[in-house]
Design a protein around this motif. Sequence first.
Motif, mmCIF file in Angstrom:
data_model
loop_
_atom_site.group_PDB
_atom_site.id
_atom_site.type_symbol
_atom_site.label_atom_id
_atom_site.label_comp_id
_atom_site.label_asym_id
_atom_site.label_seq_id
_atom_site.Cartn_x
_atom_site.Cartn_y
_atom_site.Cartn_z
ATOM 1 N N LEU A 280 9.618 2.811 12.582
ATOM 2 C CA LEU A 280 9.120 4.022 12.992
ATOM 3 C C LEU A 280 7.514 4.057 12.796
ATOM 4 C CD1 LEU A 280 9.400 6.796 14.373
ATOM 5 C CD2 LEU A 280 10.498 7.477 12.006
ATOM 6 N N GLY A 281 7.103 3.848 11.354
ATOM 7 C CA GLY A 281 5.714 3.985 10.983
ATOM 8 C C GLY A 281 4.865 3.098 11.828
ATOM 9 N N ASP A 282 5.291 2.024 12.333
ATOM 10 C CA ASP A 282 4.395 1.236 13.360
ATOM 11 C C ASP A 282 4.324 1.980 14.928
ATOM 12 O OD1 ASP A 282 3.891 -0.702 11.443
ATOM 13 O OD2 ASP A 282 5.802 -1.890 11.915
ATOM 14 N N VAL B 77 0.344 6.570 9.578
ATOM 15 C CA VAL B 77 0.703 7.863 9.688
ATOM 16 C C VAL B 77 1.880 8.103 8.594
ATOM 17 C CG1 VAL B 77 2.343 9.169 11.170
ATOM 18 C CG2 VAL B 77 0.240 8.228 12.122
ATOM 19 N N ARG B 78 2.554 7.054 8.417
ATOM 20 C CA ARG B 78 3.598 7.126 7.152
ATOM 21 C C ARG B 78 3.151 7.514 5.805
ATOM 22 N NH1 ARG B 78 5.583 0.920 7.569
ATOM 23 N NH2 ARG B 78 4.730 1.211 9.603
ATOM 24 N N LYS B 79 1.664 7.243 5.565
ATOM 25 C CA LYS B 79 1.250 7.479 4.260
ATOM 26 C C LYS B 79 0.567 8.925 4.317
ATOM 27 C CE LYS B 79 0.649 2.900 2.956
ATOM 28 N NZ LYS B 79 -0.498 1.790 2.483
ATOM 29 N N THR C 152 4.822 18.270 6.855
ATOM 30 C CA THR C 152 4.053 17.009 6.688
ATOM 31 C C THR C 152 5.336 16.066 6.138
ATOM 32 O OG1 THR C 152 3.513 17.274 4.429
ATOM 33 C CG2 THR C 152 1.998 17.627 6.294
ATOM 34 N N ARG C 153 5.075 14.900 5.897
ATOM 35 C CA ARG C 153 6.111 14.001 5.275
ATOM 36 C C ARG C 153 6.260 14.349 3.917
ATOM 37 N NH1 ARG C 153 6.615 7.583 4.399
ATOM 38 N NH2 ARG C 153 8.614 7.265 4.696
ATOM 39 N N SER C 154 5.132 14.668 3.044
ATOM 40 C CA SER C 154 5.262 15.152 1.735
ATOM 41 C C SER C 154 5.834 16.202 1.593
ATOM 42 C CB SER C 154 3.647 15.152 1.358
ATOM 43 O OG SER C 154 3.775 15.486 -0.040
#
Length: 166
Positions: free
Chosen positions: A117-119, A130-132, A146-148
């Motif tokens: 998914l990240g790629d 994007v994953r970070k 957000t992810r966080s």
Amino acid sequence: MQIRVGSKNPAKIKAVAQVFPEAEVIGMDVPSHVAAQPFSDHETKLGAVNRAKQCSNVNPPFIGIGLEGGVMRMDDEMYLCNWGALVTPDSRIYTASGAKIPLPKKIKSQLDVGEELGDIMDAYVQKKDVRKQEGAIGIFTNGHITRSDMFEHVVKILRGQWEYMK
């Protein structure tokens, strides 16, 4: 208090630091011992537990927190899922899950052929890492979550369980 997070991902470390502002939060690069792209609630939860256990089982033992993002199938759709685990120095394990949202069909087809998914997200929005940063949840909620933020919610649940059971 020191807490070890089973990742060097800034979004995950930030989530733990927000919920435990009094703690020294340290990210550790530990394997999840599941697929690079977990494909079920069960596998995603197992990855979080595995990461938390490895962080807790250092000398001296610390609170370990594992956070894992994955995807799951439901009703012919692919959903984003996430799990967290908190392991205490005396090996008590607390787990929690958070938000789930459906992913676009185009992304589902790429996941079905084995892409992470990240790629996929990097190519989808033409950004790097994007994953970070905001993560898929940030993209598909138009920045409202957000992810966080998503992981922070899970860590709040973990902290609440741990405090209640002390």
